[in-house]
Scaffold this active site. Structure first.
Site, PDB file in Angstrom:
ATOM      1  N   ARG A 141      32.301  46.876  34.634  1.00 33.55           N
ATOM      2  CA  ARG A 141      33.030  47.685  35.614  1.00 33.55           C
ATOM      3  C   ARG A 141      34.487  47.864  35.193  1.00 33.55           C
ATOM      4  NH1 ARG A 141      31.404  48.088  40.898  1.00 33.55           N
ATOM      5  NH2 ARG A 141      33.508  47.742  41.680  1.00 33.55           N
ATOM      6  N   GLU A 153      41.997  36.912  50.273  1.00 35.30           N
ATOM      7  CA  GLU A 153      40.559  37.168  50.284  1.00 35.30           C
ATOM      8  C   GLU A 153      39.830  35.973  49.676  1.00 35.30           C
ATOM      9  OE1 GLU A 153      39.942  41.234  49.029  1.00 35.30           O
ATOM     10  OE2 GLU A 153      37.958  40.728  48.277  1.00 35.30           O
ATOM     11  N   ASP A 155      29.539  51.547  44.102  1.00 36.82           N
ATOM     12  CA  ASP A 155      30.802  52.017  44.677  1.00 36.82           C
ATOM     13  C   ASP A 155      30.548  53.189  45.628  1.00 36.82           C
ATOM     14  OD1 ASP A 155      32.322  50.141  43.281  1.00 36.82           O
ATOM     15  OD2 ASP A 155      32.470  51.422  41.511  1.00 36.82           O
TER      16      ASP A 155
HETATM   17  N1  UDP Z   1      37.061  40.052  37.601  1.00 36.19           N
HETATM   18  C1  UDP Z   1      37.710  38.930  37.112  1.00 36.19           C
HETATM   19  N2  UDP Z   1      39.068  38.858  37.186  1.00 36.19           N
HETATM   20  C2  UDP Z   1      39.806  39.833  37.727  1.00 36.19           C
HETATM   21  C3  UDP Z   1      39.164  40.978  38.226  1.00 36.19           C
HETATM   22  C4  UDP Z   1      37.782  41.052  38.152  1.00 36.19           C
HETATM   23  O1  UDP Z   1      37.062  38.015  36.637  1.00 36.19           O
HETATM   24  O2  UDP Z   1      41.057  39.686  37.772  1.00 36.19           O
HETATM   25  C5  UDP Z   1      35.593  40.113  37.490  1.00 36.19           C
HETATM   26  C6  UDP Z   1      34.934  39.483  38.721  1.00 36.19           C
HETATM   27  O3  UDP Z   1      33.743  38.861  38.329  1.00 36.19           O
HETATM   28  C7  UDP Z   1      34.648  40.695  39.584  1.00 36.19           C
HETATM   29  C8  UDP Z   1      34.266  41.737  38.542  1.00 36.19           C
HETATM   30  O4  UDP Z   1      35.134  41.455  37.438  1.00 36.19           O
HETATM   31  O5  UDP Z   1      33.624  40.463  40.517  1.00 36.19           O
HETATM   32  C9  UDP Z   1      34.411  43.163  38.974  1.00 36.19           C
HETATM   33  O6  UDP Z   1      35.740  43.386  39.404  1.00 36.19           O
HETATM   34  P1  UDP Z   1      36.129  44.543  40.426  1.00 36.19           P
HETATM   35  O7  UDP Z   1      37.603  44.583  40.503  1.00 36.19           O
HETATM   36  O8  UDP Z   1      35.399  45.776  40.040  1.00 36.19           O
HETATM   37  O9  UDP Z   1      35.529  43.961  41.801  1.00 36.19           O
HETATM   38  P2  UDP Z   1      35.523  44.548  43.316  1.00 36.19           P
HETATM   39  O10 UDP Z   1      36.776  45.328  43.516  1.00 36.19           O
HETATM   40  O11 UDP Z   1      34.239  45.368  43.449  1.00 36.19           O
HETATM   41  O12 UDP Z   1      35.469  43.310  44.130  1.00 36.19           O
END
Ligand code: UDP
Length: 373
Positions: free
Chosen positions: A172, A300, A350
Protein backbone atom coordinates in the site's frame (compact mmCIF):
# COMPACT_ATOMS: atom_id res chain seq x y z
CA UNK A 1 -42.55 -4.20 -7.46
CA UNK A 2 -41.03 -5.11 -4.10
CA UNK A 3 -38.23 -2.82 -3.12
CA UNK A 4 -34.63 -3.68 -2.46
CA UNK A 5 -33.05 -3.87 0.98
CA UNK A 6 -29.63 -2.35 1.48
CA UNK A 7 -28.07 -3.07 4.84
CA UNK A 8 -25.50 -0.43 5.73
CA UNK A 9 -25.45 3.27 4.80
CA UNK A 10 -21.73 3.55 4.06
CA UNK A 11 -20.25 4.10 0.62
CA UNK A 12 -21.23 0.62 -0.62
CA UNK A 13 -24.87 0.87 0.37
CA UNK A 14 -25.34 4.47 -0.73
CA UNK A 15 -23.74 3.99 -4.14
CA UNK A 16 -25.78 0.85 -4.88
CA UNK A 17 -29.02 2.49 -3.72
CA UNK A 18 -28.37 5.50 -5.93
CA UNK A 19 -27.56 3.44 -8.99
CA UNK A 20 -30.73 1.38 -8.55
CA UNK A 21 -32.80 4.51 -7.90
CA UNK A 22 -31.55 6.08 -11.10
CA UNK A 23 -32.68 2.92 -12.91
CA UNK A 24 -36.15 3.35 -11.38
CA UNK A 25 -35.76 0.78 -8.57
CA UNK A 26 -36.77 1.74 -5.02
CA UNK A 27 -34.79 0.68 -1.98
CA UNK A 28 -34.76 0.86 1.78
CA UNK A 29 -31.30 1.62 3.19
CA UNK A 30 -30.91 0.77 6.85
CA UNK A 31 -28.13 1.36 9.32
CA UNK A 32 -27.97 0.48 12.97
CA UNK A 33 -26.04 3.64 13.78
CA UNK A 34 -27.61 7.07 14.25
CA UNK A 35 -25.80 8.48 11.20
CA UNK A 36 -25.06 7.56 7.59
CA UNK A 37 -21.52 7.18 6.13
CA UNK A 38 -20.37 4.19 8.20
CA UNK A 39 -16.77 4.52 9.32
CA UNK A 40 -16.25 7.54 7.03
CA UNK A 41 -18.60 9.57 9.24
CA UNK A 42 -17.55 13.16 9.89
CA UNK A 43 -19.12 15.54 12.41
CA UNK A 44 -18.30 18.84 14.10
CA UNK A 45 -16.70 18.56 17.50
CA UNK A 46 -19.13 20.66 19.59
CA UNK A 47 -16.38 22.22 21.70
CA UNK A 48 -13.85 23.26 19.05
CA UNK A 49 -15.94 23.32 15.85
CA UNK A 50 -13.37 21.08 14.12
CA UNK A 51 -14.75 18.71 11.49
CA UNK A 52 -13.82 15.37 13.01
CA UNK A 53 -13.44 12.00 11.28
CA UNK A 54 -15.11 10.10 14.07
CA UNK A 55 -13.77 6.66 13.08
CA UNK A 56 -10.29 7.78 12.09
CA UNK A 57 -8.72 9.65 9.16
CA UNK A 58 -10.20 9.19 5.70
CA UNK A 59 -8.43 10.82 2.76
CA UNK A 60 -10.01 10.33 -0.61
CA UNK A 61 -7.59 9.22 -3.34
CA UNK A 62 -8.12 7.46 -6.63
CA UNK A 63 -6.85 6.96 -10.17
CA UNK A 64 -10.25 5.77 -11.35
CA UNK A 65 -11.73 8.55 -13.52
CA UNK A 66 -15.27 7.29 -13.18
CA UNK A 67 -15.08 7.11 -9.40
CA UNK A 68 -13.53 10.58 -9.29
CA UNK A 69 -16.35 11.98 -11.44
CA UNK A 70 -18.84 10.17 -9.23
CA UNK A 71 -17.77 11.77 -5.94
CA UNK A 72 -17.56 15.16 -7.65
CA UNK A 73 -21.22 14.84 -8.59
CA UNK A 74 -22.20 14.79 -4.94
CA UNK A 75 -19.66 16.98 -3.17
CA UNK A 76 -17.21 19.74 -3.72
CA UNK A 77 -13.90 17.94 -3.48
CA UNK A 78 -11.12 20.21 -2.25
CA UNK A 79 -7.62 19.17 -3.38
CA UNK A 80 -5.71 17.80 -0.41
CA UNK A 81 -2.34 16.06 -0.25
CA UNK A 82 -1.77 13.63 2.58
CA UNK A 83 1.68 14.23 4.08
CA UNK A 84 2.44 12.00 7.03
CA UNK A 85 5.34 12.32 9.46
CA UNK A 86 6.78 9.71 11.82
CA UNK A 87 8.34 10.15 15.24
CA UNK A 88 10.99 7.47 15.74
CA UNK A 89 13.20 7.39 18.85
CA UNK A 90 12.69 11.10 19.51
CA UNK A 91 13.27 12.31 15.94
CA UNK A 92 10.80 13.30 13.27
CA UNK A 93 11.01 11.82 9.78
CA UNK A 94 9.27 12.22 6.46
CA UNK A 95 6.94 9.46 5.22
CA UNK A 96 6.35 7.45 3.10
CA UNK A 97 9.96 6.27 2.90
CA UNK A 98 11.54 8.71 0.43
CA UNK A 99 14.95 10.25 -0.20
CA UNK A 100 14.42 12.67 2.66
CA UNK A 101 13.65 9.84 5.09
CA UNK A 102 16.68 7.87 3.96
CA UNK A 103 19.00 10.87 4.30
CA UNK A 104 17.47 11.86 7.66
CA UNK A 105 17.73 8.34 9.00
CA UNK A 106 21.29 7.60 7.92
CA UNK A 107 22.55 11.19 8.38
CA UNK A 108 23.57 11.38 4.72
CA UNK A 109 23.06 13.71 1.75
CA UNK A 110 22.75 11.15 -1.02
CA UNK A 111 21.21 11.68 -4.42
CA UNK A 112 18.63 9.29 -5.91
CA UNK A 113 21.01 6.79 -7.54
CA UNK A 114 23.40 6.72 -4.62
CA UNK A 115 20.51 6.11 -2.20
CA UNK A 116 19.17 3.37 -4.43
CA UNK A 117 22.53 1.59 -4.39
CA UNK A 118 22.94 2.25 -0.66
CA UNK A 119 19.59 0.62 0.19
CA UNK A 120 20.13 -2.20 -2.30
CA UNK A 121 23.34 -3.07 -0.43
CA UNK A 122 21.32 -3.33 2.80
CA UNK A 123 18.33 -5.10 1.27
CA UNK A 124 17.82 -8.86 1.24
CA UNK A 125 18.08 -9.18 -2.53
CA UNK A 126 18.08 -12.96 -2.14
CA UNK A 127 14.34 -12.77 -1.37
CA UNK A 128 13.11 -13.03 -4.94
CA UNK A 129 9.38 -13.15 -4.51
CA UNK A 130 8.43 -11.64 -1.12
CA UNK A 131 5.32 -13.23 0.35
CA UNK A 132 5.10 -11.72 3.80
CA UNK A 133 5.12 -8.16 5.07
CA UNK A 134 8.53 -8.74 6.65
CA UNK A 135 10.03 -10.21 3.47
CA UNK A 136 8.68 -7.33 1.42
CA UNK A 137 10.25 -4.81 3.81
CA UNK A 138 13.62 -6.58 4.07
CA UNK A 139 13.74 -7.01 0.31
CA UNK A 140 13.19 -3.33 -0.49
CA UNK A 141 14.34 -1.20 2.46
CA UNK A 142 16.60 -3.46 4.51
CA UNK A 143 16.50 -4.22 8.20
CA UNK A 144 17.39 -0.80 9.66
CA UNK A 145 14.47 1.03 8.08
CA UNK A 146 12.21 -1.97 8.55
CA UNK A 147 12.91 -2.06 12.29
CA UNK A 148 12.56 1.69 12.78
CA UNK A 149 9.44 2.40 10.73
CA UNK A 150 7.54 -0.82 10.14
CA UNK A 151 8.16 -3.57 12.65
CA UNK A 152 6.81 -1.87 15.78
CA UNK A 153 3.98 -0.07 14.03
CA UNK A 154 2.82 -3.24 12.33
CA UNK A 155 2.92 -5.32 15.52
CA UNK A 156 0.82 -2.69 17.28
CA UNK A 157 -1.55 -2.23 14.36
CA UNK A 158 -2.15 -5.89 13.57
CA UNK A 159 -1.35 -7.65 16.84
CA UNK A 160 0.82 -10.27 15.16
CA UNK A 161 4.27 -10.64 13.68
CA UNK A 162 4.97 -8.95 10.33
CA UNK A 163 6.19 -12.36 9.16
CA UNK A 164 2.59 -13.62 9.47
CA UNK A 165 1.06 -10.81 7.39
CA UNK A 166 0.79 -10.69 3.61
CA UNK A 167 3.17 -8.50 1.58
CA UNK A 168 0.11 -6.73 0.12
CA UNK A 169 -0.28 -4.64 3.30
CA UNK A 170 3.14 -3.04 2.84
CA UNK A 171 2.59 -2.66 -0.89
CA UNK A 172 0.00 0.00 0.00
CA UNK A 173 2.92 2.32 0.72
CA UNK A 174 5.25 3.73 -1.94
CA UNK A 175 9.07 3.77 -1.63
CA UNK A 176 10.61 6.74 -3.41
CA UNK A 177 14.11 7.84 -4.28
CA UNK A 178 13.15 11.50 -4.59
CA UNK A 179 11.74 14.14 -2.21
CA UNK A 180 8.09 13.51 -3.06
CA UNK A 181 6.38 13.04 0.32
CA UNK A 182 2.84 12.62 -0.99
CA UNK A 183 1.58 9.56 0.90
CA UNK A 184 -0.42 8.32 -2.08
CA UNK A 185 0.48 7.61 -5.70
CA UNK A 186 -2.99 8.23 -7.08
CA UNK A 187 -3.95 10.79 -9.71
CA UNK A 188 -6.63 12.54 -7.65
CA UNK A 189 -6.61 13.26 -3.93
CA UNK A 190 -9.09 15.45 -2.09
CA UNK A 191 -11.39 16.01 0.86
CA UNK A 192 -15.13 16.69 0.59
CA UNK A 193 -15.54 20.32 1.72
CA UNK A 194 -18.45 19.51 4.03
CA UNK A 195 -17.28 16.08 5.11
CA UNK A 196 -18.09 12.51 4.13
CA UNK A 197 -21.42 12.37 5.92
CA UNK A 198 -22.77 15.25 3.82
CA UNK A 199 -21.39 13.55 0.68
CA UNK A 200 -23.06 10.23 1.44
CA UNK A 201 -26.31 11.94 2.53
CA UNK A 202 -26.43 13.54 -0.92
CA UNK A 203 -25.89 10.22 -2.67
CA UNK A 204 -28.84 8.89 -0.66
CA UNK A 205 -30.99 11.93 -1.37
CA UNK A 206 -33.32 10.50 -4.04
CA UNK A 207 -37.11 10.01 -4.00
CA UNK A 208 -36.73 6.25 -4.56
CA UNK A 209 -34.43 5.81 -1.54
CA UNK A 210 -35.71 5.60 2.02
CA UNK A 211 -32.98 5.75 4.66
CA UNK A 212 -33.83 4.35 8.09
CA UNK A 213 -31.31 4.83 10.88
CA UNK A 214 -31.03 2.96 14.21
CA UNK A 215 -32.46 -0.08 12.49
CA UNK A 216 -30.94 -3.55 12.62
CA UNK A 217 -31.14 -5.92 9.70
CA UNK A 218 -32.47 -8.66 11.99
CA UNK A 219 -35.48 -6.45 12.91
CA UNK A 220 -36.79 -6.11 9.34
CA UNK A 221 -40.06 -7.88 8.58
CA UNK A 222 -40.81 -6.55 5.12
CA UNK A 223 -40.19 -8.81 2.09
CA UNK A 224 -37.60 -7.55 -0.40
CA UNK A 225 -36.81 -8.20 -4.04
CA UNK A 226 -33.11 -8.51 -3.23
CA UNK A 227 -30.71 -7.60 -0.40
CA UNK A 228 -27.29 -5.97 -0.60
CA UNK A 229 -25.60 -6.62 2.71
CA UNK A 230 -22.59 -4.55 3.76
CA UNK A 231 -22.39 -5.75 7.36
CA UNK A 232 -19.88 -8.38 8.49
CA UNK A 233 -20.42 -11.55 6.48
CA UNK A 234 -19.80 -13.78 9.54
CA UNK A 235 -22.48 -11.94 11.53
CA UNK A 236 -25.02 -12.52 8.72
CA UNK A 237 -24.55 -16.25 9.27
CA UNK A 238 -24.62 -15.95 13.08
CA UNK A 239 -20.89 -16.73 13.21
CA UNK A 240 -21.73 -20.34 12.27
CA UNK A 241 -18.23 -21.00 10.92
CA UNK A 242 -16.50 -18.93 13.62
CA UNK A 243 -15.54 -15.28 14.06
CA UNK A 244 -13.46 -13.64 11.36
CA UNK A 245 -10.61 -11.69 12.91
CA UNK A 246 -10.70 -7.90 12.89
CA UNK A 247 -8.71 -5.15 14.48
CA UNK A 248 -10.68 -2.44 16.19
CA UNK A 249 -9.48 1.03 17.16
CA UNK A 250 -9.78 3.12 20.30
CA UNK A 251 -9.44 6.88 19.99
CA UNK A 252 -8.30 9.05 22.87
CA UNK A 253 -9.24 12.70 22.35
CA UNK A 254 -7.10 15.58 23.52
CA UNK A 255 -8.22 19.19 23.05
CA UNK A 256 -5.97 22.22 22.92
CA UNK A 257 -5.46 25.59 21.32
CA UNK A 258 -4.03 26.69 17.98
CA UNK A 259 -1.88 24.10 16.26
CA UNK A 260 -1.06 21.15 18.50
CA UNK A 261 1.27 19.11 16.29
CA UNK A 262 1.71 21.04 13.04
CA UNK A 263 0.42 18.29 10.75
CA UNK A 264 -2.62 16.08 10.27
CA UNK A 265 -1.03 12.68 10.93
CA UNK A 266 2.01 11.82 13.03
CA UNK A 267 2.84 8.11 13.05
CA UNK A 268 4.49 6.59 16.11
CA UNK A 269 6.20 3.37 15.03
CA UNK A 270 8.25 2.85 18.24
CA UNK A 271 7.16 -0.38 19.86
CA UNK A 272 7.12 1.06 23.39
CA UNK A 273 4.75 3.88 22.39
CA UNK A 274 1.32 2.29 22.87
CA UNK A 275 -0.53 4.27 20.18
CA UNK A 276 0.13 3.91 16.45
CA UNK A 277 -0.55 7.48 15.31
CA UNK A 278 -1.97 10.84 16.37
CA UNK A 279 -4.27 12.78 14.05
CA UNK A 280 -5.05 16.47 14.48
CA UNK A 281 -8.22 16.86 12.51
CA UNK A 282 -8.30 20.58 11.75
CA UNK A 283 -5.43 19.90 9.32
CA UNK A 284 -7.74 17.68 7.25
CA UNK A 285 -9.72 20.85 6.40
CA UNK A 286 -6.95 23.42 5.94
CA UNK A 287 -9.35 25.83 4.21
CA UNK A 288 -11.18 26.38 7.50
CA UNK A 289 -8.40 25.73 10.03
CA UNK A 290 -7.42 29.40 10.22
CA UNK A 291 -10.84 30.35 11.55
CA UNK A 292 -10.88 27.71 14.26
CA UNK A 293 -8.97 28.65 17.39
CA UNK A 294 -9.29 25.41 19.33
CA UNK A 295 -7.98 22.05 18.21
CA UNK A 296 -8.56 18.37 18.82
CA UNK A 297 -6.30 15.43 18.17
CA UNK A 298 -6.77 11.71 18.64
CA UNK A 299 -4.33 9.06 19.77
CA UNK A 300 -5.15 5.86 17.93
CA UNK A 301 -4.78 2.45 19.58
CA UNK A 302 -5.39 -0.82 17.74
CA UNK A 303 -6.50 -4.02 19.46
CA UNK A 304 -8.31 -7.29 18.79
CA UNK A 305 -11.96 -6.71 17.93
CA UNK A 306 -14.32 -8.23 20.51
CA UNK A 307 -17.97 -9.18 19.97
CA UNK A 308 -19.26 -5.70 20.87
CA UNK A 309 -16.53 -3.65 19.20
CA UNK A 310 -16.59 -1.89 15.83
CA UNK A 311 -14.66 -3.89 13.22
CA UNK A 312 -12.16 -1.80 11.21
CA UNK A 313 -9.43 -3.89 9.62
CA UNK A 314 -9.93 -7.49 8.41
CA UNK A 315 -6.86 -9.49 9.46
CA UNK A 316 -6.89 -12.09 6.66
CA UNK A 317 -4.32 -14.52 7.96
CA UNK A 318 -4.27 -18.12 6.75
CA UNK A 319 -6.87 -19.25 9.28
CA UNK A 320 -9.20 -16.34 8.44
CA UNK A 321 -8.92 -16.98 4.74
CA UNK A 322 -10.05 -20.57 5.19
CA UNK A 323 -12.97 -19.38 7.33
CA UNK A 324 -13.82 -16.73 4.74
CA UNK A 325 -13.99 -19.40 2.06
CA UNK A 326 -16.57 -21.28 4.16
CA UNK A 327 -18.63 -18.10 4.48
CA UNK A 328 -18.34 -17.45 0.77
CA UNK A 329 -19.67 -20.93 0.11
CA UNK A 330 -22.60 -20.25 2.44
CA UNK A 331 -23.19 -16.90 0.73
CA UNK A 332 -23.38 -18.62 -2.66
CA UNK A 333 -26.26 -20.72 -1.25
CA UNK A 334 -28.33 -17.64 -0.32
CA UNK A 335 -29.81 -16.55 -3.65
CA UNK A 336 -31.40 -13.18 -2.86
CA UNK A 337 -28.43 -11.63 -1.06
CA UNK A 338 -25.27 -9.97 -2.38
CA UNK A 339 -22.43 -9.23 0.04
CA UNK A 340 -20.60 -5.95 -0.49
CA UNK A 341 -18.03 -3.62 1.04
CA UNK A 342 -15.15 -3.96 3.47
CA UNK A 343 -17.14 -6.00 5.98
CA UNK A 344 -19.41 -7.89 3.57
CA UNK A 345 -16.46 -9.18 1.55
CA UNK A 346 -13.93 -9.09 4.41
CA UNK A 347 -11.36 -7.12 2.43
CA UNK A 348 -8.99 -4.24 3.22
CA UNK A 349 -10.27 -1.83 0.59
CA UNK A 350 -10.09 1.96 0.40
CA UNK A 351 -13.03 4.25 -0.29
CA UNK A 352 -12.41 4.52 -4.02
CA UNK A 353 -12.26 0.76 -4.48
CA UNK A 354 -15.40 0.42 -2.38
CA UNK A 355 -17.22 2.82 -4.73
CA UNK A 356 -15.83 1.06 -7.82
CA UNK A 357 -17.03 -2.32 -6.60
CA UNK A 358 -20.43 -0.94 -5.56
CA UNK A 359 -20.96 0.57 -9.02
CA UNK A 360 -19.98 -2.75 -10.62
CA UNK A 361 -22.17 -4.84 -8.32
CA UNK A 362 -25.16 -2.60 -9.07
CA UNK A 363 -24.44 -2.88 -12.82
CA UNK A 364 -24.37 -6.67 -12.66
CA UNK A 365 -27.68 -6.67 -10.78
CA UNK A 366 -29.29 -4.31 -13.29
CA UNK A 367 -28.01 -6.38 -16.22
CA UNK A 368 -29.55 -9.50 -14.73
CA UNK A 369 -32.86 -7.71 -14.17
CA UNK A 370 -32.88 -6.54 -17.78
CA UNK A 371 -32.03 -10.02 -19.02
CA UNK A 372 -34.81 -11.56 -16.92
CA UNK A 373 -37.43 -9.01 -18.06
N1 UDP B 1 2.89 0.92 8.32
C1 UDP B 1 3.98 0.92 9.17
N2 UDP B 1 4.50 2.11 9.60
C2 UDP B 1 3.97 3.29 9.25
C3 UDP B 1 2.86 3.30 8.39
C4 UDP B 1 2.34 2.10 7.95
O1 UDP B 1 4.47 -0.13 9.53
O2 UDP B 1 4.49 4.34 9.70
C5 UDP B 1 2.37 -0.37 7.85
C6 UDP B 1 1.32 -0.92 8.83
O3 UDP B 1 1.40 -2.31 8.85
C7 UDP B 1 0.02 -0.47 8.19
C8 UDP B 1 0.34 -0.63 6.71
O4 UDP B 1 1.71 -0.24 6.60
O5 UDP B 1 -1.08 -1.24 8.59
C9 UDP B 1 -0.51 0.18 5.77
O6 UDP B 1 -0.42 1.55 6.13
P1 UDP B 1 -1.56 2.60 5.78
O7 UDP B 1 -1.04 3.94 6.15
O8 UDP B 1 -2.00 2.37 4.39
O9 UDP B 1 -2.72 2.17 6.81
P2 UDP B 1 -4.20 2.76 7.08
O10 UDP B 1 -4.17 4.23 6.84
O11 UDP B 1 -5.15 1.99 6.15
O12 UDP B 1 -4.43 2.40 8.50
Amino acid sequence: MTRICIAGAGFSGAVIARKLAEAGIASLVIDERSHVAGNCHTERDPRTGVLVHRYGPHIFHTSDAEVWAYVNRFAEMVPYVNRVKATVRGRVYSLPINLHTINQFFGTAMGPEQARRFLAARARTDIEDPQTFEEQALRFVGKEIYRAFFEGYTRKQWGCEPSELPASILKRLPLRFNYDDNYFDHRWQAMPRHGYTALIARILDHPLIETRLRCRYEELEEGFGHTFYSGPIDRFFNWRAGRLGYRTLDFEAERGEGDMQGCAVMNHPDRDTPWTRISEHKHFAPWEAGEITGSIRFREYARACGADDIPYYPIRLVEEKAMLRRYEEMAAEVPGVTFVGRLGTYSYIDMDVTIRRALDVADVYLERQRAAA
